[in-house]
Every structure is written in structure tokens, then in C-alpha cells.
Design a protein around this motif. Structure first.
Motif, PDB file in Angstrom:
ATOM      1  N   ILE A 176       0.830  -1.207   0.000  1.00 46.66           N
ATOM      2  CA  ILE A 176       0.000   0.000   0.000  1.00 46.66           C
ATOM      3  C   ILE A 176       0.864   1.258   0.000  1.00 46.66           C
ATOM      4  O   ILE A 176       0.530   2.268  -0.621  1.00 46.66           O
ATOM      5  CB  ILE A 176      -0.959  -0.027   1.210  1.00 46.66           C
ATOM      6  N   PRO A 200       1.195   3.675  -4.543  1.00 42.95           N
ATOM      7  CA  PRO A 200       0.887   5.049  -4.985  1.00 42.95           C
ATOM      8  C   PRO A 200       2.115   5.842  -5.410  1.00 42.95           C
ATOM      9  O   PRO A 200       1.988   6.793  -6.200  1.00 42.95           O
ATOM     10  CB  PRO A 200       0.220   5.680  -3.751  1.00 42.95           C
ATOM     11  N   VAL A 255      -6.689  -3.473  -1.839  1.00 38.73           N
ATOM     12  CA  VAL A 255      -6.895  -2.174  -1.192  1.00 38.73           C
ATOM     13  C   VAL A 255      -6.525  -1.037  -2.143  1.00 38.73           C
ATOM     14  O   VAL A 255      -7.246  -0.024  -2.247  1.00 38.73           O
ATOM     15  CB  VAL A 255      -6.087  -2.100   0.111  1.00 38.73           C
ATOM     16  N   ASN A 256      -5.430  -1.183  -2.878  1.00 40.98           N
ATOM     17  CA  ASN A 256      -5.037  -0.137  -3.814  1.00 40.98           C
ATOM     18  C   ASN A 256      -6.037   0.002  -4.951  1.00 40.98           C
ATOM     19  O   ASN A 256      -6.308   1.116  -5.419  1.00 40.98           O
ATOM     20  CB  ASN A 256      -3.644  -0.448  -4.371  1.00 40.98           C
ATOM     21  N   SER A 257      -6.604  -1.117  -5.412  1.00 43.42           N
ATOM     22  CA  SER A 257      -7.610  -1.043  -6.475  1.00 43.42           C
ATOM     23  C   SER A 257      -8.854  -0.302  -5.996  1.00 43.42           C
ATOM     24  O   SER A 257      -9.411   0.539  -6.721  1.00 43.42           O
ATOM     25  CB  SER A 257      -7.978  -2.451  -6.938  1.00 43.42           C
ATOM     26  N   TYR A 271      -8.881   1.929  -3.684  1.00 44.65           N
ATOM     27  CA  TYR A 271      -8.470   3.329  -3.541  1.00 44.65           C
ATOM     28  C   TYR A 271      -8.547   4.050  -4.885  1.00 44.65           C
ATOM     29  O   TYR A 271      -9.021   5.198  -4.974  1.00 44.65           O
ATOM     30  CB  TYR A 271      -7.052   3.381  -2.989  1.00 44.65           C
ATOM     31  N   MET A 282     -12.252   4.734  -5.771  1.00 44.94           N
ATOM     32  CA  MET A 282     -12.950   5.707  -4.934  1.00 44.94           C
ATOM     33  C   MET A 282     -12.346   7.100  -4.989  1.00 44.94           C
ATOM     34  O   MET A 282     -13.053   8.097  -4.779  1.00 44.94           O
ATOM     35  CB  MET A 282     -12.968   5.220  -3.480  1.00 44.94           C
ATOM     36  N   MET A 283     -11.069   7.212  -5.280  1.00 44.86           N
ATOM     37  CA  MET A 283     -10.381   8.491  -5.129  1.00 44.86           C
ATOM     38  C   MET A 283      -9.910   9.114  -6.435  1.00 44.86           C
ATOM     39  O   MET A 283      -9.834  10.330  -6.536  1.00 44.86           O
ATOM     40  CB  MET A 283      -9.169   8.309  -4.204  1.00 44.86           C
TER      41      MET A 283
END
Length: 416
Positions: A286, A290, A377-379, A381, A384-385
Motif C-alpha cells: 500500500i 501510490p 486495497v489499492n484497487s 483506492y 474511490m479516489m
């Protein structure tokens, strides 16, 4: 002279004190057990006899054939990498990428480019993993020697009772580990030093599946070579320390920690160890994803040195938060497996593989599960962001400027 006196008769023995039976204890009441005697000499206090050293349980080992196969593998791999690099240079030279000769009156420093071949990436992974693993092993030995071995030797020479064991500083280990990785990224550019990062490049489309498999194999071989070199350097010191402390054979699970084979405490269950290791690996993914897979529109990309520093900081945080607190293993599937292979070849007992309920396999599979969790979790993110920015429309040609032609082809070739 008067006659000699007759000898005195022997004195009768003193009467023995009457034997008094201890009073009977009430039903269900027991006397507390006696305190064990101290294992070191103290004036006026009885000492316990020295316990016999535990019987060593070494195996026969297979270090000689293992070393021969490892050296031959490194030689064959280096030969293949050299052939691949030379073929890439020939291909670049055929396309006009020849190196221009500098003027005779000046002598500038030569400039280099990374050979754009898969063999170069495999070499970077093998060599970089070797450097990072060997430096980490020597870092662990330095901490153990200065905090435990050296004080015990000094105390024993002066007859001082042994001091309790003290672990190296968590901040020292975490900071040094991150610094080792930062330096290794600079020495071997393009390396990831971790199968999880190699899988991350595979998921991102940077590497193919075949190249990723070869890079992961190179990481495993580099760790084997680093652990073998560490054992060759530390074998004599470990044997001498075992003889001085009368602890039996030096091939113990405690000494295996120098090579990265660390089992959790007996009171810590394997399922919780799995969960914490999985969370640490997910946290590392995580943190890294990014910084390398997301580029915001209008923001310039990070400098390569800053990217390597961010990776080192992420490793330092995960190492200090979870691994060095005893809550989980390192976020690397190869943290203990190559070391266990080398130590088994050196004759270490089978407890390396079977200790704590075969916990070594937990350290192999838990980081992989954490990697998948981090990708999920990154997917989420990203969904959603973020949203993909629209691309800028192509600029209109200026007046009198021809569209296409040789200039456009040269610009496209330069950009490519």
C-alpha cells in the motif's frame, strides 16, 4: 624419672538429639518446593553442579556439493548475462547508437546508459539481493556480538555472573536496514530485492511473466550466495563461542537468527503470526504502489534517487513497526527459505523446518497473501479516489509547417 601415666580411656560419644517428627500437615496442604541453587558461585551460598552440555543434534549436511552447484550456477548465469549484454550492444550499434569519440584535447568522464535487456535486470536482481542480504546478515551479527557475545566474554574473564541477554536496538536495526536498501538500489539500478516488488512490476505490465520468473530466481540465488558467504565467515567465531560457553554445538536455532531464520516465541500462535506478517506485507504494498504506479496530471515524476529513498523509508517503517516488535515476520517470502537451505547444507538440525509447527512456511506464504490484499486495497483506492485525466489534444501545426514527413518521423523516433 617417674613412671609414665597410663593412657586415658576414650570419651563416650555425645548423645544424639531426639528425633522429632514433623507435625502432620492438614489434608490438601503441601510444602512449597525448595529454591534451586544458584548456577554461579556466591560466598556462603551453595552452588549447583554444572549441567551437562546438551547433546548436539547435527546432521551430516551437504555443504560441498551445494557449494559446487551454487558456484557453477553463478558462472553459467554470468556467462549468459554477458552474452545477452553483448548482443544488445551489437543491436544498438547496428541502429547507429555508436559512442562518439571525444576531442583529443579534453578528457571528459564517460557517460553510460543501462543496457536495455532482460539479462541486465536479472543481474541487477541477483547482485543487488546478494549485497542487501549479506549486509543485513553482518548487521545482525554486529548487533548480537556487541550486545551479547562481547559482554559475556568480558564477564566470564573476570568471574562475573553472566548478564541477561539484551536485544539490539530496534531503531538501530530498522534504520540500518532501510539505509542498506537505499544504497543497494543505487548500486544495482533496476533491482527490487523482493519477490513482492517483482510481482508488482508484473501486475503493472512493466515486466513479462518470463522475465519476472527469472528475476525472482535471481533473487533466490543471490540470497543463497550471501548466506553461504556469511556462514563461511562466521563458522569459526560461532564454534569458538560455543566452546567458551560450553553450550555444545554451535548449530542452534538461536544462531540461525543471524541468517534471518527467526521463529516466534512459544507463546505466540502461528495463526496470529500469519496475520501480522500478512498485514505487514499488505502495508508495504500500500505504501509503495501510490508512489510508483500513480502519476498526477501536471506533477513531475519523482527523481530516481527520491524513489529509492521512499522505498527505503517504507521498508524501515514496516521493519520497525511489525518485524522488530516480534508481532510478525519480514514482508519477504524469501526472508528465511534460502537461509534454511544453506543452514541445512551446513548440518543444522531439522528444527529449522519443523520448529514451532512448521512456522517457516508461514513466513513464505503470509507475505504473498498480504501482497494480494494490498493490491485489492489499492484497487479500491483507485476506484474511490482517482480518475484518469483526459489527454491534451495534439497541437495544431503552425503556418507553413508540413504535417508528417521526415521531421515528424525523426521526432517520433527520438521520443520512442
Amino acid at each position: 624419672h617417674p613412671p609414665p601415666l597410663p593412657p586415658l580411656p576414650p570419651l563416650p560419644p555425645p548423645p544424639l538429639p531426639p528425633v522429632i517428627a514433623p507435625p502432620a500437615l492438614p489434608p490438601g496442604v503441601q510444602l512449597p518446593p525448595p529454591l534451586p541453587p544458584l548456577p554461579w558461585p556466591v560466598p556462603g551460598v551453595p552452588t549447583a553442579p554444572l549441567a551437562a552440555a546438551p547433546a548436539p543434534r547435527p546432521t551430516s549436511g551437504f555443504m560441498l556439493p551445494f557449494a559446487i552447484v551454487l558456484v557453477l550456477s553463478l558462472i553459467v548465469g554470468a556467462n549468459l548475462a554477458l552474452r545477452d549484454a553483448q548482443a544488445c550492444r551489437n543491436a544498438l550499434g547496428a541502429r547507429g547508437w555508436g559512442t562518439p569519440s571525444p576531442p583529443k584535447d579534453i578528457h571528459p568522464l564517460p557517460e553510460y546508459i543501462l543496457v536495455p535487456s532482460g539479462g541486465r535486470e536479472v543481474v541487477a536482481e541477483t547482485f543487488g539481493t546478494f549485497l542487501a542480504t549479506f549486509a543485513s546478515n553482518m548487521l545482525a551479527w554486529t548487533g548480537i556480538f556487541n550486545t551479547n557475545v562481547l559482554p559475556q566474554m568480558i564477564n566470564g574473564a573476570h568471574g562475573i555472573p553472566p548478564a541477561p541477554l539484551k536485544l539490539p536496538s530496534t531503531l538501530y536495526i530498522s534504520f540500518s536496514t532501510g539505509l542498506i536498501y537505499a544504497v543497494t538500489f543505487q548500486v544495482a539500478p533496476g533491482c527490487t530485492l523482493n519477490p513482492l516488488f517483482s510481482l508488482l512490476l508484473l501486475v503493472g505490465g512493466v515486466r513479462s511473466a518470463a522475465l519476472s520468473a527469472m528475476c525472482i530466481s535471481g533473487q533466490f540465488v543471490g540470497m543463497l550466495a550471501a548466506h553461504a558467504l556469511t556462514f563461511a565467515l562466521l563458522r569459526t567465531p560461532l564454534m569458538s563461542i560455543a566452546e567458551l560457553s560450553q553450550s555444545g554445538d554451535y548449530r542452534t536455532l538461536d544462531n540461525a537468527q543471524i541468517f534471518g531464520v527467526m521463529l516466534p516465541p512459544e507463546w505466540f500462535p502461528n495463526h496470529e503470526y500469519f496475520v501480522f506478517t500478512m498485514l505487514g506485507s499488505a502495508l508495504l504494498v500500500i505504501i509503495m504502489f501510490p508512489n510508483f504506479a500513480i502519476r498526477y496530471k501536471g506533477e513531475p515524476p519523482l527523481h530516481p534517487a527520491m524513489e529509492r529513498l521512499i522505498v527505503a523509508i517504507g521498508i524501515m517503517l514496516v521493519t520497525g513497526v511489525l518485524f522488530q516488535t516480534g508481532l510478525g515476520g519480514p514482508p519477504n517470502p524469501f526472508a528465511a527459505l534460502p537461509a534454511a537451505v544453506v543452514l541445512s547444507a551446513a548440518g543444522w538440525p531439522q528444527e529449522l523446518w519443523t520448529g514451532h509447527g512448521h512456522c517457516i512456511w508461514v513466513s513464505v506464504f503470509a507475505p504473498v497473501v498480504g501482497f494480494v490484499l494490498g493490491l485489492i486495497v489499492n484497487s479500491l483506492y483507485l476506484l474511490m479516489m482517482l480518475d484518469e485525466a483526459p489527454r491534451d489534444p495534439p497541437a495544431a501545426p503552425k503556418a507553413g509547417e508540413a504535417v508528417g514527413g521526415e521531421a515528424a518521423r525523426q521526432a517520433a523516433d527520438a521520443e520512442r
